[in-house]
Design a protein around this motif. Sequence first.
Motif, PDB file in Angstrom:
ATOM      1  N   SER A  44      -3.446   9.995  -8.037  1.00  0.00           N
ATOM      2  CA  SER A  44      -2.034   9.974  -7.618  1.00  0.00           C
ATOM      3  C   SER A  44      -1.804   8.933  -6.527  1.00  0.00           C
ATOM      4  O   SER A  44      -0.737   8.328  -6.453  1.00  0.00           O
ATOM      5  CB  SER A  44      -1.618  11.364  -7.116  1.00  0.00           C
ATOM      6  OG  SER A  44      -1.787  12.337  -8.126  1.00  0.00           O
ATOM      7  N   GLU A  45      -2.818   8.727  -5.675  1.00  0.00           N
ATOM      8  CA  GLU A  45      -2.692   7.755  -4.581  1.00  0.00           C
ATOM      9  C   GLU A  45      -3.244   6.392  -4.950  1.00  0.00           C
ATOM     10  O   GLU A  45      -3.244   5.481  -4.128  1.00  0.00           O
ATOM     11  CB  GLU A  45      -3.428   8.284  -3.348  1.00  0.00           C
ATOM     12  CG  GLU A  45      -2.879   9.616  -2.836  1.00  0.00           C
ATOM     13  CD  GLU A  45      -3.737  10.198  -1.727  1.00  0.00           C
ATOM     14  OE1 GLU A  45      -4.774   9.575  -1.412  1.00  0.00           O
ATOM     15  OE2 GLU A  45      -3.368  11.255  -1.194  1.00  0.00           O
TER      16      GLU A  45
ATOM     17  N   ILE B  70      -1.425   1.049  -9.636  1.00  0.00           N
ATOM     18  CA  ILE B  70      -1.343   2.109 -10.634  1.00  0.00           C
ATOM     19  C   ILE B  70      -1.779   1.565 -11.990  1.00  0.00           C
ATOM     20  O   ILE B  70      -1.485   0.428 -12.345  1.00  0.00           O
ATOM     21  CB  ILE B  70       0.100   2.660 -10.709  1.00  0.00           C
ATOM     22  CG1 ILE B  70       0.492   3.277  -9.361  1.00  0.00           C
ATOM     23  CG2 ILE B  70       0.247   3.692 -11.823  1.00  0.00           C
ATOM     24  CD1 ILE B  70       1.927   3.739  -9.304  1.00  0.00           C
ATOM     25  N   GLY B  71      -2.478   2.424 -12.745  1.00  0.00           N
ATOM     26  CA  GLY B  71      -2.900   2.019 -14.082  1.00  0.00           C
ATOM     27  C   GLY B  71      -4.176   1.221 -14.111  1.00  0.00           C
ATOM     28  O   GLY B  71      -4.449   0.530 -15.085  1.00  0.00           O
TER      29      GLY B  71
ATOM     30  N   CYS C 161     -14.018   0.309 -11.454  1.00  0.00           N
ATOM     31  CA  CYS C 161     -14.381  -0.858 -12.269  1.00  0.00           C
ATOM     32  C   CYS C 161     -13.180  -1.727 -12.640  1.00  0.00           C
ATOM     33  O   CYS C 161     -13.327  -2.718 -13.340  1.00  0.00           O
ATOM     34  CB  CYS C 161     -15.087  -0.400 -13.545  1.00  0.00           C
ATOM     35  SG  CYS C 161     -14.023   0.554 -14.670  1.00  0.00           S
ATOM     36  N   ARG C 162     -11.954  -1.318 -12.211  1.00  0.00           N
ATOM     37  CA  ARG C 162     -10.719  -2.073 -12.425  1.00  0.00           C
ATOM     38  C   ARG C 162     -10.311  -2.157 -13.905  1.00  0.00           C
ATOM     39  O   ARG C 162      -9.554  -3.036 -14.291  1.00  0.00           O
ATOM     40  CB  ARG C 162     -10.832  -3.484 -11.824  1.00  0.00           C
ATOM     41  CG  ARG C 162     -11.009  -3.485 -10.330  1.00  0.00           C
ATOM     42  CD  ARG C 162     -11.057  -4.887  -9.767  1.00  0.00           C
ATOM     43  NE  ARG C 162     -12.276  -5.567 -10.168  1.00  0.00           N
ATOM     44  CZ  ARG C 162     -13.440  -5.416  -9.561  1.00  0.00           C
ATOM     45  NH1 ARG C 162     -13.568  -4.611  -8.535  1.00  0.00           N
ATOM     46  NH2 ARG C 162     -14.514  -6.071  -9.973  1.00  0.00           N
ATOM     47  N   MET C 163     -10.836  -1.253 -14.734  1.00  0.00           N
ATOM     48  CA  MET C 163     -10.404  -1.205 -16.127  1.00  0.00           C
ATOM     49  C   MET C 163      -9.034  -0.539 -16.208  1.00  0.00           C
ATOM     50  O   MET C 163      -8.719   0.366 -15.441  1.00  0.00           O
ATOM     51  CB  MET C 163     -11.420  -0.431 -16.968  1.00  0.00           C
ATOM     52  CG  MET C 163     -11.056  -0.363 -18.442  1.00  0.00           C
ATOM     53  SD  MET C 163     -12.310   0.488 -19.417  1.00  0.00           S
ATOM     54  CE  MET C 163     -11.517   0.506 -21.019  1.00  0.00           C
TER      55      MET C 163
ATOM     56  N   ALA D   1       0.900   5.450 -18.869  1.00  0.00           N
ATOM     57  CA  ALA D   1       1.853   4.760 -17.991  1.00  0.00           C
ATOM     58  C   ALA D   1       1.877   5.365 -16.597  1.00  0.00           C
ATOM     59  O   ALA D   1       2.122   4.663 -15.611  1.00  0.00           O
ATOM     60  CB  ALA D   1       3.250   4.808 -18.612  1.00  0.00           C
ATOM     61  N   SER D   2       1.624   6.659 -16.489  1.00  0.00           N
ATOM     62  CA  SER D   2       1.647   7.323 -15.192  1.00  0.00           C
ATOM     63  C   SER D   2       0.403   7.024 -14.376  1.00  0.00           C
ATOM     64  O   SER D   2       0.357   7.302 -13.176  1.00  0.00           O
ATOM     65  CB  SER D   2       1.767   8.838 -15.385  1.00  0.00           C
ATOM     66  OG  SER D   2       0.647   9.345 -16.094  1.00  0.00           O
ATOM     67  N   GLY D   3      -0.621   6.473 -15.031  1.00  0.00           N
ATOM     68  CA  GLY D   3      -1.881   6.227 -14.347  1.00  0.00           C
ATOM     69  C   GLY D   3      -2.754   7.460 -14.250  1.00  0.00           C
ATOM     70  O   GLY D   3      -3.798   7.433 -13.580  1.00  0.00           O
TER      71      GLY D   3
END
Length: 372
Positions: free
Chosen positions: A61-62, A66-67, A72-74, A79-81
């Motif tokens: 949530s934090e 987002i997304g 690993c930054r994948m 859409a909400s993450g």
Amino acid sequence: DGAAAPMETGPQTGTPPCSPSSQQPAVKDDFQFILCERCRQESPDLKLLTCLHTLCLNCLSENKPIGQCPICRMAIPQASGIPDMDNVLFTNLQTRLNIYKKLSNSSGLSCSRCRSETAAVWCSECEEFLCTKCFEDHQWFFKKRSHEARRVEELRAESAHQFLEDTRKSYNLFCSSPGHADQGHISTIYCRKCEKPLCCSCALLDSQHAPFCDIRSETQRRQEELGIMSQELKQKRSSFEATYVALQDEAVRLEQVQQEMRELIRQRVEQLVRLIRQEEEELLGLVEAQQEQGRQEVVRELQRVEGVLRRMEAGERLVEKMGLYATEQEVMDMQPFIKDSLEQLQQLRPPVTGDQAQPGDLAECRARLQAL
């Protein structure tokens, strides 16, 4: 159909409890993998990302941006993450480890039902601690179900790994048909066509659901499938590790090249600064020498012009006074001499001031400045 045979007569209440386990540091170290991989805390809301990292709902949530997985930054497809998949394995392991910690840290556990007697038995199906009396009621009520119950003393004597292994159970899978799950229809059959668990009634009545297999066979097949894929990935991982090492070496090489170039630039700039400072001192010395020469020439011209002006002033004054006070004899005696001096003054010409202002025009200094 009741519990295991050793538990049918109930536990012996006179058995002294085991001392708390001394393996708590090992439990903490060995099971770090069940924590959120970002905040390293336990959470009942663990989510499994498509990159197979596990994060709690609070961290997701934090999460910024987002997304995107913060490990690993994948990209996260939702859409909400927030991923849809719960990591039920790690969540359930947290629950079972907390039970083990209760067993290890407390020598006087209370019965989960009556709350007054000391617990003597743990039922892994009900997930409750039971005293002798409540265990007898439990055995009577669940006499047609096989609930595995074990003595608390036995569980205390086990390691955390052994406890998790022994208390691992196959949770009941309910029939996927609408309404059957609410009615408690337990599934023991798996339909490979629709990829859903079925109860015996649905399997017998619906001929379209075929072929069938035992639900445990399907579970085993899936475990083996994941194991094969894991082995294949291990083989593939070596090539990625080699590439990773090569990229690290390349990054180190680039850093070294950059550092060497920085040092070379610094040295060359310092060298240029020294040369420029040296040229500065030479040019300043040249200017000072030329200016000193110019000043001396100007001083000489000033003195000469000053002498001429004084001679003119003296001649004007002498002629004026002779006109006022000289006798004829004095005029006759002095006039030739004064005339010669005045004629010399008349022949003088004032110097051109521009020639003395900048001797040599500082041409050499300007040329060397332009060369810099």
